[in-house]
Design a protein around this motif. Sequence first.
Motif, PDB file in Angstrom:
ATOM      1  N   GLN A 115       0.892  -1.180   0.000  1.00 54.54           N
ATOM      2  CA  GLN A 115       0.000   0.000   0.000  1.00 54.54           C
ATOM      3  C   GLN A 115       0.918   1.213   0.000  1.00 54.54           C
ATOM      4  O   GLN A 115       1.563   1.509   1.020  1.00 54.54           O
ATOM      5  CB  GLN A 115      -0.908  -0.015   1.241  1.00 54.54           C
ATOM      6  N   TYR A 135      -3.015   0.309  -3.942  1.00 58.57           N
ATOM      7  CA  TYR A 135      -2.488  -1.048  -3.868  1.00 58.57           C
ATOM      8  C   TYR A 135      -1.547  -1.267  -5.059  1.00 58.57           C
ATOM      9  O   TYR A 135      -1.871  -0.919  -6.189  1.00 58.57           O
ATOM     10  CB  TYR A 135      -3.613  -2.077  -3.968  1.00 58.57           C
ATOM     11  N   ILE A 185       0.609  -8.396   2.910  1.00 65.29           N
ATOM     12  CA  ILE A 185       0.126  -7.028   2.667  1.00 65.29           C
ATOM     13  C   ILE A 185       0.980  -6.090   3.510  1.00 65.29           C
ATOM     14  O   ILE A 185       1.041  -6.210   4.748  1.00 65.29           O
ATOM     15  CB  ILE A 185      -1.353  -6.864   3.062  1.00 65.29           C
TER      16      ILE A 185
END
Lengths: 394, 244
Positions: B97, B102, B117
């Motif tokens: 991120q 994204y 992530i």
Amino acid sequence: MIDSSKTYIWLHRFALFTALATLGLIGIGGLVTSHGVGMAVPDWPTSYGYNMFALPFSIWFTGGVFHEHTHRQWASCVGIFVVILTRWLGGEKSRWPLLIVGGTELVVGLLMFKLNDNLRGAGGFLSGIGGVVLLAGICWIKNAAAPGRLPAMGWWAFGLVQLQGLLGGLRVVLDAQVVAGMKLGNVLGIFHACLAQGFFVLLCAIALLTSKWWRNGNNQHPTVSQGLCKFVIFTTLLIFLQLTIGATMRHQHAGLAIRDFPLACGKLWPDTSVQAVEHYNAERIEVTDANPITAFQIDLQMMHRVMALIIFFGVAMAAWQVRRFQGVRRLGFVWIGLIITQIGLGAWTIWSDKAADVATLHVLVGALSLVTGAMLCIIFCGGITKSNRAAAFA
Amino acid sequence: MNMNTKSIFSIIALAAGLQLAGAGNITGTVTLKGTPPPEKPITPVMEDPTCGKMHTEVPMTRFYVVGANNGLGDVIVMLKGYGKSTGASATPVVMDQKGCLYTPQILAVQTGQKIIIRNSDPVMHNVHAVPAVEGNAEQNAPQMQGAADLSFSFDKPENFLKFKCDVHTWMLAWVTVIDSPYFAVTDKDGKFTIKDVPPGKYTVVAMHRKLSLVTPSPATYKGMEQEVEVTADGGKADFTMEVK
């Protein structure tokens, strides 16, 4: 006992204030859905693990958290106002019921807090609500109950505001659950939106029934026909149905199913064949999150457009009839004015590609349209004569 | 270990080695025919006080990545019905991120493979995976600035599983979860390579998130298919997708 005429002036003002606060709450709630940030705070009744009233500003003022958390805080304030209103409307007689309800909520909340780690947040929240209700019950002011149906209306508001809070919370907590192919979060969001409208009508009715205008019986209309009464009720119900359709559209979270107006997908009636829907989805470029467009959503928007036309003619006819009655003729004009504004806002919502502020204004004017119709229903169909109304408020 | 067991293992290793020795790569290009709708500026990024500071100009949506010679990027290309997932032991894939977006936006992983992530932004995000396939759990986790990486994995194959941020609603990514290691994502010029495919005949499937959507709810995709023969020199599969 307190001087009743002064009490009722302040009671009316407080009822009006609570109704206006609720309109603001509908607005901020509308912004939450318009911005698609209903899950920006993924837990409830805590907020990112914090007590709802202790969320750090650094998190509160981040992106969509701002709208969702502000909505929660504002809702809590409206809840407090409604508890006060309930106590005021119910008079001294309402103390015991408030003490019992508040005490029960406080005790159950504390038990949840102490006995189960997973329920600490919920327990803290419930005991907080219980504390507020308990305080209202403890309040020793010896005021008489408001006359007629007003105390009962206060209790309805008391129950509904708590139900509404619970619905809003469950919308978040149960968002991911799927029932009959539908996300529970979306279904609960629709109920939450519709109940908000009904709750707002109730508060406005309380404000109307506590007003000097109503108390003095200035609006008695012995010549109102049953037919006109039924027509106004029917048109108002159509508006509520339209708001339900609108809420269902918004909680599809699919953006605009039809992106042009007054045509629909370039035609008078849009093509909803499989190939056409594939094409609409392929050519749409979504800037923010939006589910794919479905044929159902296109049909729903067309239903919304057709209903808008039906409501326009219904309200126009009602306003034309209402103009004969002194004291309410302006309300009839306001009603049709709101509907025309609403149609304009609907078009603007599409032309602006569903700009959040425009879409939310559309929700607010929808609420005002419903309330105006509801007030006309009460005035025409309330069944209270001038003489017995004046006596009730003596 | 006795002699029989040793023999069996040796034969298996030899067979695998022989397979790999003859394995080739399937290469190809996906091109786009027709004019795609114009991309839109993601203006909400610039309106956010923290996210806006990370961009000198308005970022654009990237739904139709069209490169040299109309090559179409972000197309998932995979072998149909062949292979078994090695996701559990595969290297985790990272999705970052960054600048409140994204990166990458289109990703492909195996079932059971970890998706890491990362939050490289000086702002909180909330990572919300929204699968449509039963058996893949919906997950929603806040990730403060500077927080540890989050890890997701999915057990069922799914095309274009959506990841979003509920705090910054323009942040979107789609992960295709595949039950085998034989897949690729086309680059910005539409080129792809599926590596180490044993010799044989295969059906290659190409899917684009916008062009392959056939049923909107639940979102269902139908890719373009092509028969390919793979030899030791590899195989070739080119696709032409048309704007609907």
